[in-house]
Structure formats: structure tokens, C-alpha cells
Design a protein around this motif. Sequence first.
Motif, PDB file in Angstrom:
ATOM      1  N   VAL A 159       0.829  -1.205   0.000  1.00 44.97           N
ATOM      2  CA  VAL A 159       0.000   0.000   0.000  1.00 44.97           C
ATOM      3  C   VAL A 159       0.864   1.256   0.000  1.00 44.97           C
ATOM      4  O   VAL A 159       0.610   2.197  -0.759  1.00 44.97           O
ATOM      5  N   LEU A 160       1.906   1.272   0.820  1.00 39.73           N
ATOM      6  CA  LEU A 160       2.755   2.459   0.910  1.00 39.73           C
ATOM      7  C   LEU A 160       3.514   2.724  -0.385  1.00 39.73           C
ATOM      8  O   LEU A 160       3.637   3.868  -0.816  1.00 39.73           O
ATOM      9  N   VAL A 161       4.003   1.678  -1.029  1.00 41.73           N
ATOM     10  CA  VAL A 161       4.733   1.864  -2.283  1.00 41.73           C
ATOM     11  C   VAL A 161       3.785   2.375  -3.365  1.00 41.73           C
ATOM     12  O   VAL A 161       4.154   3.242  -4.169  1.00 41.73           O
ATOM     13  N   LEU A 162       2.576   1.864  -3.390  1.00 44.66           N
ATOM     14  CA  LEU A 162       1.613   2.331  -4.386  1.00 44.66           C
ATOM     15  C   LEU A 162       1.203   3.788  -4.164  1.00 44.66           C
ATOM     16  O   LEU A 162       0.785   4.458  -5.108  1.00 44.66           O
ATOM     17  N   MET A 163       1.322   4.272  -2.947  1.00 47.12           N
ATOM     18  CA  MET A 163       0.951   5.651  -2.658  1.00 47.12           C
ATOM     19  C   MET A 163       2.029   6.652  -3.062  1.00 47.12           C
ATOM     20  O   MET A 163       1.756   7.846  -3.168  1.00 47.12           O
ATOM     21  N   GLY A 216      12.355  22.435  -0.159  1.00 52.61           N
ATOM     22  CA  GLY A 216      12.681  21.022   0.002  1.00 52.61           C
ATOM     23  C   GLY A 216      12.576  20.212  -1.264  1.00 52.61           C
ATOM     24  O   GLY A 216      13.214  19.189  -1.403  1.00 52.61           O
ATOM     25  N   GLY A 217      11.764  20.625  -2.182  1.00 49.75           N
ATOM     26  CA  GLY A 217      11.599  19.868  -3.411  1.00 49.75           C
ATOM     27  C   GLY A 217      10.549  18.786  -3.306  1.00 49.75           C
ATOM     28  O   GLY A 217      10.055  18.306  -4.299  1.00 49.75           O
ATOM     29  N   SER A 218      10.198  18.365  -2.102  1.00 50.46           N
ATOM     30  CA  SER A 218       9.123  17.398  -1.920  1.00 50.46           C
ATOM     31  C   SER A 218       8.256  17.855  -0.756  1.00 50.46           C
ATOM     32  O   SER A 218       8.674  18.609   0.101  1.00 50.46           O
ATOM     33  N   SER A 219       7.054  17.366  -0.749  1.00 47.18           N
ATOM     34  CA  SER A 219       6.101  17.828   0.255  1.00 47.18           C
ATOM     35  C   SER A 219       6.301  17.087   1.570  1.00 47.18           C
ATOM     36  O   SER A 219       7.009  16.090   1.652  1.00 47.18           O
ATOM     37  N   ARG A 274       7.594  13.146   2.359  1.00 49.77           N
ATOM     38  CA  ARG A 274       8.661  12.822   3.314  1.00 49.77           C
ATOM     39  C   ARG A 274       8.155  11.888   4.404  1.00 49.77           C
ATOM     40  O   ARG A 274       8.841  10.945   4.787  1.00 49.77           O
ATOM     41  N   ASN A 275       6.942  12.144   4.906  1.00 47.24           N
ATOM     42  CA  ASN A 275       6.375  11.256   5.911  1.00 47.24           C
ATOM     43  C   ASN A 275       6.076   9.879   5.334  1.00 47.24           C
ATOM     44  O   ASN A 275       6.257   8.864   6.006  1.00 47.24           O
ATOM     45  N   LEU A 276       5.638   9.845   4.085  1.00 51.78           N
ATOM     46  CA  LEU A 276       5.389   8.573   3.409  1.00 51.78           C
ATOM     47  C   LEU A 276       6.695   7.810   3.225  1.00 51.78           C
ATOM     48  O   LEU A 276       6.737   6.584   3.386  1.00 51.78           O
ATOM     49  N   ASP A 277       7.769   8.519   2.902  1.00 49.12           N
ATOM     50  CA  ASP A 277       9.089   7.887   2.801  1.00 49.12           C
ATOM     51  C   ASP A 277       9.502   7.276   4.132  1.00 49.12           C
ATOM     52  O   ASP A 277      10.001   6.147   4.179  1.00 49.12           O
ATOM     53  N   ARG A 278       9.312   8.017   5.206  1.00 49.57           N
ATOM     54  CA  ARG A 278       9.676   7.511   6.539  1.00 49.57           C
ATOM     55  C   ARG A 278       8.869   6.277   6.905  1.00 49.57           C
ATOM     56  O   ARG A 278       9.413   5.304   7.447  1.00 49.57           O
ATOM     57  N   LEU A 279       7.572   6.308   6.636  1.00 52.09           N
ATOM     58  CA  LEU A 279       6.720   5.152   6.922  1.00 52.09           C
ATOM     59  C   LEU A 279       7.139   3.941   6.102  1.00 52.09           C
ATOM     60  O   LEU A 279       7.163   2.810   6.608  1.00 52.09           O
ATOM     61  N   THR A 280       7.477   4.166   4.849  1.00 51.98           N
ATOM     62  CA  THR A 280       7.880   3.070   3.973  1.00 51.98           C
ATOM     63  C   THR A 280       9.194   2.460   4.447  1.00 51.98           C
ATOM     64  O   THR A 280       9.347   1.234   4.486  1.00 51.98           O
ATOM     65  N   ILE A 281      10.142   3.293   4.831  1.00 51.24           N
ATOM     66  CA  ILE A 281      11.429   2.794   5.328  1.00 51.24           C
ATOM     67  C   ILE A 281      11.236   2.034   6.638  1.00 51.24           C
ATOM     68  O   ILE A 281      11.798   0.949   6.831  1.00 51.24           O
ATOM     69  N   GLY A 282      10.429   2.574   7.527  1.00 54.19           N
ATOM     70  CA  GLY A 282      10.156   1.895   8.800  1.00 54.19           C
ATOM     71  C   GLY A 282       9.480   0.545   8.596  1.00 54.19           C
ATOM     72  O   GLY A 282       9.839  -0.453   9.238  1.00 54.19           O
ATOM     73  N   THR A 283       8.527   0.507   7.686  1.00 57.91           N
ATOM     74  CA  THR A 283       7.852  -0.753   7.381  1.00 57.91           C
ATOM     75  C   THR A 283       8.818  -1.745   6.748  1.00 57.91           C
ATOM     76  O   THR A 283       8.775  -2.937   7.037  1.00 57.91           O
ATOM     77  N   GLY A 284       9.713  -1.237   5.906  1.00 60.69           N
ATOM     78  CA  GLY A 284      10.717  -2.111   5.293  1.00 60.69           C
ATOM     79  C   GLY A 284      11.662  -2.710   6.313  1.00 60.69           C
ATOM     80  O   GLY A 284      12.043  -3.883   6.209  1.00 60.69           O
ATOM     81  N   VAL A 285      12.029  -1.937   7.318  1.00 57.31           N
ATOM     82  CA  VAL A 285      12.909  -2.437   8.376  1.00 57.31           C
ATOM     83  C   VAL A 285      12.198  -3.531   9.175  1.00 57.31           C
ATOM     84  O   VAL A 285      12.780  -4.583   9.478  1.00 57.31           O
ATOM     85  N   ILE A 286      10.928  -3.307   9.501  1.00 57.60           N
ATOM     86  CA  ILE A 286      10.150  -4.317  10.228  1.00 57.60           C
ATOM     87  C   ILE A 286       9.999  -5.577   9.382  1.00 57.60           C
ATOM     88  O   ILE A 286      10.128  -6.701   9.882  1.00 57.60           O
ATOM     89  N   TRP A 287       9.742  -5.407   8.086  1.00 60.69           N
ATOM     90  CA  TRP A 287       9.590  -6.528   7.159  1.00 60.69           C
ATOM     91  C   TRP A 287      10.878  -7.353   7.111  1.00 60.69           C
ATOM     92  O   TRP A 287      10.856  -8.577   7.208  1.00 60.69           O
TER      93      TRP A 287
END
Length: 79
Positions: free
Chosen positions: A18-22, A43-46, A50-63
Motif C-alpha cells: 500500500v505504501l509503495v503504491l501511494m 525542500g523539493g518534496s512535500s 517525506r512522511n510517506l518515505d519515513r513510513l515506507t522505510i520503517g515498514t521495510g525495516v520491520i519486514w
Amino acid sequence: MIIATSAVLILSSLLMIVLVLMHKGKGGGLSDMFGGGISTSLGGSSVVERNLDRLTIGTGVIWFASIVVLALLFKGDAG
């Protein structure tokens, strides 16, 4: 322990999909629906991206951690 770790792996896998698709691709992504289309000039990004990037990285670490734990549990089970 194996069942709980497997459940974490399944949930984190679904959340990762879900996060990658977003994420925003070449065009607009699903994150534009939640205000991702408004970018800051500095910043170049909203903030949403940035929060979506953080969530995706955190989920990847848990995975990744759940895969390592399952591998260790199954290795200990086989021997």
C-alpha cells in the motif's frame, strides 16, 4: 513465536504494498489525494511525501527483521 512473526511479516508486506503504491511516480501518485501535490520550493518534496518515505522505510525495516527472525527460528527448529 513463529505464528506471531509470520503474522507480522504478512501485515508488514501488505502495508508495504500500500505504501509503495501511494508514492508519487512520474505522474501524480495516490499521495496527491492527501495533499502531496503541494510542494515546498525549498525542500523539493512535500511533507506528505517525506512522511510517506519515513513510513515506507520503517515498514521495510520491520519486514526485513521479521524475515531474519523467521529464518533464525526455522533454523533452530530444523536442528
